[in-house]
Write a protein that holds these residues in place. Structure first.
Motif, PDB file in Angstrom:
ATOM      1  N   VAL B 181      72.553  63.228  32.837  1.00  0.00           N
ATOM      2  CA  VAL B 181      73.227  64.265  33.150  1.00  0.00           C
ATOM      3  C   VAL B 181      73.067  64.625  34.562  1.00  0.00           C
ATOM      4  N   SER B 183      73.863  67.097  37.846  1.00  0.00           N
ATOM      5  CA  SER B 183      74.423  68.424  38.266  1.00  0.00           C
ATOM      6  C   SER B 183      74.373  68.497  39.835  1.00  0.00           C
ATOM      7  N   ARG B 372      70.055  75.636  35.346  1.00  0.00           N
ATOM      8  CA  ARG B 372      71.456  75.455  35.094  1.00  0.00           C
ATOM      9  C   ARG B 372      71.490  74.110  34.674  1.00  0.00           C
ATOM     10  N   HIS B 373      70.896  73.483  35.392  1.00  0.00           N
ATOM     11  CA  HIS B 373      70.785  71.648  34.908  1.00  0.00           C
ATOM     12  C   HIS B 373      70.415  71.615  33.441  1.00  0.00           C
ATOM     13  N   ASP B 375      70.424  73.868  31.169  1.00  0.00           N
ATOM     14  CA  ASP B 375      71.859  74.168  30.135  1.00  0.00           C
ATOM     15  C   ASP B 375      72.729  73.242  30.175  1.00  0.00           C
ATOM     16  N   GLU B 376      73.005  72.744  31.275  1.00  0.00           N
ATOM     17  CA  GLU B 376      73.888  71.606  31.222  1.00  0.00           C
ATOM     18  C   GLU B 376      73.510  70.367  30.324  1.00  0.00           C
ATOM     19  N   GLU B 379      73.911  71.189  26.600  1.00  0.00           N
ATOM     20  CA  GLU B 379      75.416  70.998  26.407  1.00  0.00           C
ATOM     21  C   GLU B 379      75.792  69.517  26.013  1.00  0.00           C
ATOM     22  N   CYS B 733      72.740  81.315  34.623  1.00  0.00           N
ATOM     23  CA  CYS B 733      72.935  80.956  33.121  1.00  0.00           C
ATOM     24  C   CYS B 733      73.795  81.741  32.198  1.00  0.00           C
ATOM     25  N   ALA B 736      77.225  81.577  33.209  1.00  0.00           N
ATOM     26  CA  ALA B 736      77.883  80.249  32.520  1.00  0.00           C
ATOM     27  C   ALA B 736      78.293  80.435  31.260  1.00  0.00           C
ATOM     28  N   ARG B 742      81.199  76.109  34.822  1.00  0.00           N
ATOM     29  CA  ARG B 742      79.977  75.377  35.381  1.00  0.00           C
ATOM     30  C   ARG B 742      79.618  76.286  36.508  1.00  0.00           C
ATOM     31  N   GLN B 744      77.740  76.772  39.519  1.00  0.00           N
ATOM     32  CA  GLN B 744      77.042  75.738  40.635  1.00  0.00           C
ATOM     33  C   GLN B 744      76.737  76.439  41.930  1.00  0.00           C
TER      34      GLN B 744
END
Ligand SMILES: Cc1cc2nc3c(=O)[nH]c(=O)nc-3n(C[C@H](O)[C@H](O)[C@H](O)COP(=O)(O)OP(=O)(O)OC[C@H]3O[C@@H](n4cnc5c(N)ncnc54)[C@H](O)[C@@H]3O)c2cc1C
Ligand code: FES
Ligand code: FES
Lengths: 288, 799, 148
Positions: B181, B183, B372-373, B375-376, B379, B733, B736, B742, B744
């Motif tokens: 992943v 980001s 945030r990364h 959470d990505e 996902e 977060c 988002a 997303r 960023q």
């Protein structure tokens, strides 16, 4: 009363005539001073120091009155935002003006800043009272050594940056009609900011909320606030429906050339207009 | 020992409430001259000529100084920063000359009358420009600068590079069973907007310079000013009145050398205060940054490998960012167990105003990026974000990015505590109405910046004690509450009987400065050591008086008692009087510095701190409502569980948390700095730089987590810095989560959120960050990586 | 010509020009340094004083416009050292941090509470919407006000 300032003299007028005479006397060196909240920040806007010969208007009683007549409301140019909001709080049809006066700036500034100053600060794009008064079809009264003249808001806005020395905005006159009005402003924080876009709307509703007349004004989007005639035309003759009004607004955005600013880009000011129109329409619907 | 007095009220509150406190800007000095700086109107230029003759001849002017009067350079890590632009202008707003005159207006007029001829040079305003293929150099002669700390690679427009390599990330990313992943993130600057601007008054007395200033770091001011004035450090004395807010802005030397230089030339005291516009134009802001982070994660959520490149804009001079490259390892590389990791953290020169330190520094945006990364990742692998965090947060015995071994299970139980708070409070979703509702829980790792501190405690014959340090009260209350409590606790006094001497480098010993959450810990430990020496001496004398060995004595309530026989002893005042007669007045001194927790050898390169002596953890949670029409984000609720070690002043900590979270909300949502094409900061004051107002905040629900290991006195940790750490992360977060977009970038101003919702903006792209991690480095990691790999061997998960 | 000003019940004379911001006259001439010039543009409230009982920003008020009005500054709140009830709750709730915003906050609140003795939380927030505090995050100040 005359007092020394750094560069010149400071004159506190107590009558309108005295102020007009004092200003005429000073010619281009002079300038009116109302609440001073715009003037005192001139150096921060990159302008010169306060080196004009100021004539203070705030002690002129006749300019500090709000007269509520049968047909008209007459507002003296030195009425403060706070005084205006409280004087008109329960007067039908004035909601847009009350909301504008009560929600602009912050409490301490509203205590001092005047309606006249708000209208005469020609280099200020976000003035709240301007679109509110446009939607209420207000007229303004100018007093000069030559006499008194009454003109529409639109004409005033076109002329205001080059009023001849000695010409004062003395009163604002709002006709009392059966219209409802609303002022929807969008600051970036909940409060205390200049609005990045404003929609002021006045409508007269008939049966089934059909729009009989409409006047809309948009502030802060362009350099000077103005009417939104295509929106008005699209509203009239149909029932007032917030969603439809917003959709209509969305189709008429090309009417404006929005300004870019430090706080928001032009596209944003345009993008939020439909929802401001929807909110204004919502506020004007009779509450079921 | 005596009980600690909790919630001790602040002794400075009364005067502050009465408008009587005299901050530096309020001080009257008779005969003081006023100073003004002439600042560069362009971001990059060659200075062809500076002619001060006309200015010198103007009314009231007493001194005019330029680069020729102070040729030295200072800096952190690298001495790259002259006092005045010398030969070359490197940022819009850089001082080129300074004037002292009888009045401020005269000084400003004279500054404006200085004739400067500039030849514009190409400027690099963004990091993309600075790292671009044919970028002009901000410091063409960087090779000639004195290197103050060895170890960091640097060159061209890269002021400093710090790297971490642990384990074999290459292999981890190549594994067949991982999802990779990636980001990208970008954040803007944040201005401290401390209410008191930077301000200083300098005067020469008996051949030495006395500076009264609004600073957090009196010893840095002393040393840097002396260096630039080319005098011995001991020829400069710095005293500090109450400081009207610092937040890191005043952790560096600022206006003091200009005032001192002018005072020397004018032979009169000189006052120099930044206007708000100058504060905005030249604030040592929290830096803007760009981040690329990639992780290799198994389907069970195990993080096999992580790599990142963080670019930090240091502006025209390296300053604090050189140091802060270190903190990427501990923040972006923090929170979670990592099988292997490699990180590059680079401070980049641009032709913009220098940046500096700001409460939790790069921790705020590295935490934003990391969370945030995370959470990505969740996902991508389909795992619940809370579950992922519960499985992966660092616990007892786990390795940090640089291979330090963490002690104690802290983040896990803190997540449980937050779950408890959540269960006890109804969701605010209904308040969102037609708007988009979102929520998020984030974790964060920060630290207490320990380092040297000194303290002296004098026991007075009236039974009071005087504590002398170089600590400054910047508003957080540590000097007013924590320190007197610690001394009082050690000596059996009431905290109000401990007088705290205002900072004075002639009186107190060396101190790094107040910031980094270190006051209660470092100054506290030094004060406790000093008080312990006093205690020992006091008990010795009392022992003679009471015919009882010291071990048989207790100290409490201002009295020495024979253990178990209350009322038989003497008051501390009596013992102090007796001591004066017998052995002379009792005094004690103490000092402290970080113990230096070990990292794994070879993992970290170019770091100022390889491992955290005192880590501090935080868990934040919030609910937001996003207006889909306008992009406005309303915070519906906010909750914090904070690791405080031990809370001496819960009320004061609550105040720090509410205030820190509010600053974080400003960072996350409102506070935006943009830089124009002319290299100047476009926000010139409170009108355009929007900080949260009362109507923009909510009461923060707070739970203090006590008991985590800490070497701080009485088990304390710094509590004032960390509250801002994961606010931007939590808000981003949650936004988002609410919008399904997303997130960023920060700040999430209404226009930016609407842009996201409308899909207007282009996705981020960083051509100046190479895709292959190694290609980003100035200095290949061959040697370090070999060692790092070997050291990390046993811990690295096999393929 | 000198400006005659009534400050904290006392008649005082200023030699400054009429366009000098009131905050500078108070601080530089009368040594009343409670009011702080933090932004000088009406957006922070640190310079708030009462003018005929109404909170106004002293940075935007030309001293000449204050002639004939009653000016009250934070220094008047505890004339003999006895804190006003408002100051007292601030001290008791331990809400002061750097303290720079408090002179203005207290004047805004004094003016507001005089006309709104039993305010709601939202009303207090609205009354403070022109007063920035960079340290405290407001809520605990508001708790203190509501405890009055
Ligand atoms: C913190 C802050 C926030 C603000 N927020 C808002 C906001 O949200 N919305 C908003 O609308 N405004 C806002 N303002 C602007 C404020 O409304 C204006 O500054 C104010 O209305 C100007 O009025 P004044 O009486 O102070 O004018 P002054 O500063 O006295 O004068 C302004 C200009 O008008 C001229 N003038 C004044 N009166 C007359 C007259 N009768 N005839 C002819 N010329 C005259 C003056 O010569 C000068 O050129 C804000 C201001 C501040 C300080
Ligand atoms: S200094 Fe007057 S409002 Fe900020
Ligand atoms: S206490 Fe520092 S600004 Fe309010």
């Amino acid at each position: 009363m005359r007092m020394k300032t750094g560069a010149d003299t400071f004159h506190v007028a107590t009558t309108l005539h005295g102020a007009v005479a004092a200003l005429a006397d000073r010619g281009h060196a002079g300038a009116p001073l109302a609440g001073a909240t715009w003037i005192m920040r001139a150096p921060l806007r990159g302008g010169p120091q306060q080196d004009r010969s100021y004539v203070a208007l705030s002690r002129i009683d006749e300019l500090r009155r709000v007269e509520i007549g049968e047909r008209d409301i007459t507002i003296g140019a030195c009425v403060t935002h706070a005084a205006l909001a409280s004087a008109l709080a329960h007067i039908d049809g004035c909601a847009a003006l009350v909301q504008a006066a009560a929600s602009s700036a912050n409490p301490a500034v509203r205590q001092v800043a005047t309606i006249g100053g708000n209208l005469c600060a020609w280099d200020f794009a976000s003035a709240d009272l301007v679109p509110a008064l446009i939607c209420l079809a207000a007229n303004v009264e100018l007093t000069s050594p030559d006499g008194v003249e009454r003109i529409s808001m639109e004409r005033f806005l076109a002329r205001r940056s080059e009023l001849a020395p000695g010409t004062l905005l003395s009163r604002i006159v709002v006709a009392r009609t059966a219209c409802g009005s609303a002022h929807v402003r969008l600051p970036l924080r909940r409060s205390g900011d200049y609005p990045v876009a404003i929609v002021s709307l006045a409508v007269k509703l008939g049966q089934n909320s059909t729009v009989l007349t409409a006047r809309a004004a948009v502030g802060s989007v362009e350099v000077v606030a103005r009417r939104w005639e295509t929106l008005e035309a699209g509203l009239v003759g149909r029932p007032l429906d917030p969603q439809a009004a917003a959709a209509l607004a969305g189709r008429c955005l090309d009417d404006f050339v929005a300004r870019d600013g430090v706080e928001a880009a032009g596209w944003y000011r345009l993008a939020v207009l439909p929802s401001l129109v929807r909110r204004a329409a919502q506020a004007l619907l009779p509450h079921s | 020992m005596a009980e600690v007095t909790l919630n001790f009220p602040r002794r400075d509150a009364r005067d502050k409430l009465r408008g009587r406190t005299r901050y530096t800007i309020d001080r009257d000095v008779s005969g003081v001259l006023h100073a003004a700086l002439l600042r560069a109107p362009v971001p990059s230029a060659r200075i062809l000529r500076i002619d001060t003759a006309a200015a010198r001849a103007m009314p009231g002017v007493r001194a005019v100084v330029t680069a020729e009067h102070a040729p030295g350079r200072h800096g952190i890590g690298i001495a790259d920063h002259p006092l005045f632009a010398a030969g070359r202008v490197r940022y819009h707003g850089e001082p080129m000359a300074a004037v002292a005159a009888d009045t401020l207006a005269q000084a400003q007029a004279a500054a404006a009358a200085i004739v400067v001829e500039l030849e514009p040079l190409p400027a690099v305003i963004t990091m993309a420009e600075a790292l671009g293929p044919s970028a002009s150099l901000v410091h063409p002669d960087w090779r000639d600068y004195e290197v103050l700390v060895e170890g960091g690679a640097h060159g061209g427009n890269v002021a400093w590079e710090a790297t971490v390599l642990r384990g074999d990330p290459e292999a981890a990313f190549a594994r067949a069973d991982v999802t990779v992943v990636e980001s990208l993130f970008r954040v803007g600057r944040q201005n401290h907007l401390s209410f008191e601007p930077r301000a200083a008054i300098a005067a020469f007395e008996d051949g030495r310079c006395h500076i009264e200033t609004s600073t957090q770091a009196p010893w840095t001011v002393r040393n840097v000013t002396a260096h630039l004035l080319d005098v011995l450090p001991s020829a400069v004395r710095v005293t500090v009145p109450a400081v009207g807010g610092g937040f890191g802005l005043k952790f560096d030397c600022a206006l003091e050398p200009y005032a001192a230089l002018l005072a020397r030339h004018a032979e009169a005291p000189v006052r120099l205060v930044n206007s708000r516009q100058e504060e905005m134009l030249t604030c040592l802001s929290r830096e803007n940054a760009e981040i690329r982070i990639r992780s290799a994660v198994t389907k069970d959520g195990e993080i096999a490998g992580r790599e990142a490149v963080v670019l930090m804009d240091c502006g025209a001079y390296g300053g604090e960012q050189i140091f802060l490259t270190t903190m990427t390892a501990h923040t972006l590389g923090g929170n979670y167990k990592l099988g292997s990791v490699r990180l590059a953290s680079r401070a980049v020169y641009t032709n913009t105003a220098p940046n500096g330190a700001f409460r939790a520094c790069n921790g705020t945006y590295n935490t934003f990026a990391l969370e945030r990364h995370t959470d990505e990742i969740c996902e991508a692998i389909g795992m619940d974000p809370l579950e992922f965090r519960r499985r992966n947060v660092l616990g007892d015995g786990n390795l940090g990015a640089t291979g330090q071994i963490f002690e104690g299970d802290v983040l896990g139980p803190m997540l449980d505590r937050m779950a408890g708070l959540r269960a006890a409070r109804p969701s605010k979703q209904a308040q969102a109405g037609d708007r988009l509702y979102g929520r998020a829980t984030t974790v964060g790792t920060w630290f207490v910046f320990v380092g040297p501190s000194a303290a002296t405690v004098n026991l007075n014959a009236d039974g009071s004690a005087t504590l002398v340090t170089s600590g400054v009260e910047i508003g957080s209350g540590s000097m007013m509450q924590g320190l007197p409590q610690i001394v009082a606790h050690t000596l059996g006094l009431k905290p109000q009987d401990v007088v705290v001497r205002a900072a004075d480098t002639d009186a107190g010993g060396y101190d790094v400065g107040v910031g980094g959450g270190r006051t209660t810990v470092s100054l506290g430990a030094a004060s406790m050591a000093a008080a312990s020496e006093v205690r020992r001496k006091l008990l010795d004398v009392a022992s003679g008086m009471l015919q009882t060995p010291p071990e048989g004595l207790t100290l409490a309530n201002g009295r020495v008692e024979i253990a178990g026989r209350p009322g038989t002893g003497a008051s501390i005042a009596e013992v102090a009087v007796q001591a004066q007669k017998l052995v002379g007045p009792i005094a004690g001194s103490g000092s402290f510095t970080g113990p230096g927790v070990a990292a794994m050898p070879g993992c970290a390169a170019g770091h100022f701190i390889d491992a955290l002596d005192i880590p501090v953890f935080a868990v934040h949670e919030c609910e937001v409502a996003v207006d889909p029409d306008t992009g406005h984000v309303e915070v519906l609720s906010y909750a914090v569980v904070q690791d405080v070690g031990r809370a001496l002043n819960p009320r004061a900590i609550y105040g720090q948390i509410q205030g820190g979270v509010t600053q974080g909300l400003g960072y996350a949502l409102h506070e935006e700095i943009s830089i124009g094409a002319d290299g100047s900061i476009r926000q010139s004051g409170f009108e355009t730089y929007r900080v949260p107002l009362a109507q923009d905040v909510v009461p923060v629900e707070i739970s203090l987590f006590e008991g985590a290991p800490s070497i701080g006195p009485l088990g304390t940790k710094g509590a004032g810095e960390v509250p801002i750490l994961n606010v931007a992360a939590a808000i981003a977060c949650a936004v988002a989560n609410a919008t399904g977009r997303r997130v960023q970038e920060l700040p999430l101003t209404p226009p930016r959120v609407l842009e996201l919702l409308l899909g207007r903006g282009l996705p981020l792209d960083f051509p100046h960050i190479a895709t292959a991690w190694d290609d980003n480095l100035l200095r290949p990691l061959a040697a370090a990586s070999w060692q790092g790999r070997r050291m990390a061997g046993p811990d690295a998960p096999g393929p | 010509m000198a400006l005659l000003l009534t400050v904290n019940g006392e008649d005082r004379t200023s030699g400054h020009g009429a366009m000098t911001p009131l905050v500078d006259v108070l601080r530089d001439e009368f040594h009343l340094k409670g009011a702080k010039p933090v932004c000088r543009e009406g957006f922070c409230g640190a310079c708030t004083v009462l003018l005929d009982d109404h909170p106004v920003m002293a940075c935007l008020l030309p001293a000449g416009l204050a002639v004939g009005a009653r000016i009250r500054t934070v220094e008047s709140l505890a004339p003999d050292g006895a804190l006003s009830p408002l100051q007292q709750v601030m001290e008791e709730h331990d809400v002061v941090q750097c303290g720079m915003c408090f002179p203005g906050m207290l004047m805004s609140l004094s003016g507001f509470l005089a006309v709104t003795p039993r305010p709601t939380r939202d009303e207090v927030k609205a009354a403070l919407s022109g007063n920035v505090c960079r340290c405290t995050g407001y809520e605990r100040i508001i708790d203190a006000v509501l405890s009055l």
